[in-house]
Design a protein around this motif. Structure first.
Motif, PDB file in Angstrom:
ATOM      1  N   LEU A  35      37.261  45.560  41.291  1.00 40.63           N
ATOM      2  CA  LEU A  35      36.992  46.582  40.273  1.00 40.63           C
ATOM      3  C   LEU A  35      38.214  47.459  40.052  1.00 40.63           C
ATOM      4  N   PRO A  36      38.350  48.022  38.856  1.00 39.84           N
ATOM      5  CA  PRO A  36      39.445  48.967  38.602  1.00 39.84           C
ATOM      6  C   PRO A  36      39.220  50.256  39.375  1.00 39.84           C
ATOM      7  N   VAL A  37      40.286  50.994  39.591  1.00 43.21           N
ATOM      8  CA  VAL A  37      40.218  52.218  40.385  1.00 43.21           C
ATOM      9  C   VAL A  37      39.183  53.188  39.837  1.00 43.21           C
ATOM     10  N   SER A  38      39.046  53.223  38.536  1.00 46.48           N
ATOM     11  CA  SER A  38      38.133  54.188  37.904  1.00 46.48           C
ATOM     12  C   SER A  38      36.683  53.953  38.266  1.00 46.48           C
ATOM     13  N   GLN A  39      36.337  52.768  38.823  1.00 52.78           N
ATOM     14  CA  GLN A  39      34.945  52.448  39.147  1.00 52.78           C
ATOM     15  C   GLN A  39      34.649  52.447  40.642  1.00 52.78           C
ATOM     16  N   TRP A  40      35.666  52.674  41.474  1.00 56.61           N
ATOM     17  CA  TRP A  40      35.467  52.581  42.914  1.00 56.61           C
ATOM     18  C   TRP A  40      34.365  53.496  43.432  1.00 56.61           C
ATOM     19  N   VAL A  46      34.215  61.684  43.830  1.00 58.75           N
ATOM     20  CA  VAL A  46      34.818  61.247  45.094  1.00 58.75           C
ATOM     21  C   VAL A  46      34.392  62.167  46.228  1.00 58.75           C
ATOM     22  N   LEU A  47      34.460  63.475  46.004  1.00 59.17           N
ATOM     23  CA  LEU A  47      34.082  64.429  47.038  1.00 59.17           C
ATOM     24  C   LEU A  47      32.599  64.330  47.388  1.00 59.17           C
ATOM     25  N   ALA A  48      31.765  64.037  46.383  1.00 53.21           N
ATOM     26  CA  ALA A  48      30.332  63.874  46.648  1.00 53.21           C
ATOM     27  C   ALA A  48      30.077  62.682  47.561  1.00 53.21           C
ATOM     28  N   ARG A  49      30.870  61.626  47.387  1.00 53.55           N
ATOM     29  CA  ARG A  49      30.738  60.453  48.257  1.00 53.55           C
ATOM     30  C   ARG A  49      31.259  60.745  49.661  1.00 53.55           C
ATOM     31  N   LEU A  50      32.365  61.505  49.740  1.00 50.24           N
ATOM     32  CA  LEU A  50      32.966  61.777  51.044  1.00 50.24           C
ATOM     33  C   LEU A  50      32.154  62.761  51.867  1.00 50.24           C
ATOM     34  N   PHE A  51      31.465  63.673  51.198  1.00 53.25           N
ATOM     35  CA  PHE A  51      30.683  64.700  51.902  1.00 53.25           C
ATOM     36  C   PHE A  51      29.238  64.682  51.403  1.00 53.25           C
ATOM     37  N   PRO A  52      28.460  63.684  51.827  1.00 57.64           N
ATOM     38  CA  PRO A  52      27.074  63.541  51.361  1.00 57.64           C
ATOM     39  C   PRO A  52      26.119  64.432  52.150  1.00 57.64           C
ATOM     40  N   PHE A  53      26.055  65.707  51.770  1.00 56.91           N
ATOM     41  CA  PHE A  53      25.252  66.662  52.527  1.00 56.91           C
ATOM     42  C   PHE A  53      23.750  66.383  52.434  1.00 56.91           C
ATOM     43  N   SER A  75      47.131  60.364  47.226  1.00 59.12           N
ATOM     44  CA  SER A  75      45.818  59.789  47.542  1.00 59.12           C
ATOM     45  C   SER A  75      44.795  60.067  46.447  1.00 59.12           C
ATOM     46  N   PHE A  76      44.661  61.345  46.081  1.00 62.65           N
ATOM     47  CA  PHE A  76      43.594  61.738  45.153  1.00 62.65           C
ATOM     48  C   PHE A  76      44.073  61.901  43.711  1.00 62.65           C
ATOM     49  N   GLY A  77      45.389  61.877  43.496  1.00 57.43           N
ATOM     50  CA  GLY A  77      45.924  62.097  42.158  1.00 57.43           C
ATOM     51  C   GLY A  77      45.323  61.217  41.075  1.00 57.43           C
ATOM     52  N   ALA A 110      43.256  62.575  37.776  1.00 53.75           N
ATOM     53  CA  ALA A 110      43.660  62.251  36.406  1.00 53.75           C
ATOM     54  C   ALA A 110      42.513  61.656  35.609  1.00 53.75           C
ATOM     55  N   MET A 111      41.639  60.911  36.283  1.00 50.28           N
ATOM     56  CA  MET A 111      40.497  60.302  35.605  1.00 50.28           C
ATOM     57  C   MET A 111      39.285  61.225  35.565  1.00 50.28           C
ATOM     58  N   GLY A 112      39.429  62.441  36.112  1.00 52.64           N
ATOM     59  CA  GLY A 112      38.315  63.390  36.116  1.00 52.64           C
ATOM     60  C   GLY A 112      37.207  63.005  37.069  1.00 52.64           C
ATOM     61  N   GLN A 113      37.547  62.277  38.128  1.00 49.14           N
ATOM     62  CA  GLN A 113      36.528  61.772  39.049  1.00 49.14           C
ATOM     63  C   GLN A 113      36.514  62.488  40.397  1.00 49.14           C
ATOM     64  N   LEU A 114      37.301  63.535  40.565  1.00 53.10           N
ATOM     65  CA  LEU A 114      37.376  64.192  41.860  1.00 53.10           C
ATOM     66  C   LEU A 114      36.006  64.669  42.359  1.00 53.10           C
ATOM     67  N   PRO A 115      35.147  65.284  41.535  1.00 54.41           N
ATOM     68  CA  PRO A 115      33.831  65.689  42.033  1.00 54.41           C
ATOM     69  C   PRO A 115      33.013  64.506  42.564  1.00 54.41           C
TER      70      PRO A 115
END
Length: 473
Positions: A46-51, A211-218, A198-200, A204-209
């Motif tokens: 998959l492309p990076v935008s869909q990871w 990514v963070l939701a996946r990394l910190f699944p409270f 790493s996160f740039g 750029a794709m507006g996906q940081l939220p």
């Protein structure tokens, strides 16, 4: 001389460990095998935008970006013989043949060996006074696996105190002269560059939220599906006992009694029936309170790289004891660095034996099928017997390593294993209460890990008082 002697041992030791690992190839594959295989498929096809949006499988990508890239250009980390100035064979075995790493990486299937290699190499650079290299390695490490955020406060405080402040000697005493903004800028540039790389792309794709939701699944709940042996395991058991008593006394509606299984499913939220339910914020506050004494101590009394490593271990244990949704495997973040102290003095050796024996035993439920029982028991016995015998021989002139209560506690792991994996499965309770063995192991081992954390804190404070008395004299 010591390094050259250890170098002679390294090749046959590594060869023997490799042969042993080959024998484990046909054993049980954990769900982590499927997890990482799916992650490889995601990042390859998959492309990076869909990871971080892919949800076809339940095993979604929830590691930082560096772990997600293809890793063809990453060189091997250096061998553990570079970690200390005078390493010896005992330390080599404690690190290379660590039972927890062997079980998790080569049977349960995860990637922790090379990550801990980066951690140990970063610690080595700190001991060598190469602060920027240490910071770079640790920043890269956090972008491989964000669980190492546990020990980030120790890095931040020590680098700020010992690198960013310039110092001069006057009248034989060290006086902190001024704060170097240029050093802070260079340090910040190195660390920020790693995170940007790493996160740039995801920013750029507006996906940081996302990514963070996946990394910190409270939303995953206070505890992992299998309880880590920490304070919250004790808290949960107290709530269970109080709930049963309340139901018997008709003080609690049985319909409100939580029936969450400790053994089933991926992860799940758990609401306490009697005690207050614990929120992520509450665990954060408890964790901060648990590590703040170590942080303040490091700031006020840096005591060089040794003080930094002590703080790192205390941060790892504090986060393990009080953190949110802690994995049982996180105990290795404290065990492996503590190995460096175990060969230096008798007190730390005793703490290490309590922590490593308890922490390794708490990993047993990860291998739960019959054919693996003799493998995990034999491997742990080999490592544990060697650890005890080698460290006792090393400090035989200084006295015993363990007190009699500590020895009795560790001896209790033997009947606990017999009850949980041999006797209890033969009883009729196994069908109605299948979680009891896991509960017993988590609670019993949580006593050992919490005790080791408290004893290490006391040891650090006593060491500081001893240093003060020596300076006063």
């Amino acid at each position: 001389m010591a390094a050259s002697r250890m170098g002679g041992w390294m090749l046959p030791l590594a060869f023997g460990v490799t042969l042993l690992k080959c024998l484990l190839i046909p054993t049980y594959h954990s769900t982590d095998f499927e997890v990482h295989r799916n992650w490889l498929a995601i990042t390859y096809s998959l492309p990076v935008s869909q990871w971080y949006y892919e949800v076809t499988s339940e095993w979604t990508l929830d590691y930082p970006p560096f772990f997600a890239w293809c890793c063809k250009n990453i060189n091997r980390t250096k061998e553990p013989k570079e970690i200390l100035e005078k390493p010896d064979f005992i330390l080599a075995v404690l690190l290379l043949w660590n039972f927890g790493l062997l079980l998790i990486d080569h049977i349960h299937f995860q990637y922790n060996g090379f990550l801990f290699g980066l951690l140990l190499l970063s610690i080595a650079r700190m001991f060598q006074g190469r602060h920027l290299e240490s910071a770079l390695l640790f920043a890269v490490l956090m972008n491989f696996k964000h669980i190492f955020l546990y020990v980030a406060p120790a890095y931040g405080i020590y680098l700020l105190r010992s690198y960013c402040f310039t110092k001069s000697k006057q009248d034989g005493s060290i006086q902190w002269r001024s704060f170097s903004f240029s050093r802070l800028f260079v340090l910040g540039l190195i660390v920020c560059s790693v995170f940007v790389a790493s996160f740039g792309p995801f920013v750029a794709m507006g996906q940081l939220p996302q990514v963070l939701a996946r990394l910190f699944p409270f939303k995953r709940g206070l505890c992992h599906a299998y309880w880590a042996p920490n304070f919250w395991a004790l808290y949960n058991v107290v709530d269970k006992v109080l709930s049963v008593i309340a139901v018997k006394l008709k003080l609690l509606d049985p319909a409100l009694f939580s029936k969450a299984s400790m053994t089933g499913g991926l992860v799940q939220e758990f609401q306490h029936a009697v005690l207050p339910s614990v929120s992520p914020l509450a665990t954060l506050i408890c964790t901060l309170f648990s590590i703040m004494p170590a942080i303040f101590h490091l700031w006020l009394k840096p005591r060089g790289p040794r003080g930094f490593l002590q703080c790192l271990i205390l941060c790892a244990l504090g986060s393990f004891v009080f953190g949110w949704h802690v994995h049982e495997k996180a105990i290795l973040i404290a065990i492996l660095p503590l190995s460096l102290f175990a060969v230096e003095n008798r007190k730390d050796a005793g703490i290490y034996l309590v922590l490593v024996t308890t922490g390794h035993f708490s990993l047993f439920p990860l291998l739960f099928t019959g054919p693996e029982m003799p493998i995990k028991i034999c491997l742990m016995l080999l490592f544990t017997i060697y650890s005890f015998s080698a460290l006792r021989a090393l400090f035989r002139k200084e006295g015993t390593l363990l007190s009699w209560p500590e020895s009795i506690y560790l001896s209790g792991l033997i009947p606990l294993q017999l009850i949980c994996e041999i006797i209890y499965p033969l009883t009729p309770w196994q069908q109605r209460f299948p979680f009891i063995p896991l509960l017993l192991i988590s609670v019993y081992c949580s006593l050992g890990t919490t005790y080791a954390w408290i004893r290490l804190y006391i040891s650090v404070l006593q060491e500081t008082l001893t240093d003060r008395k020596m300076k006063a004299q």
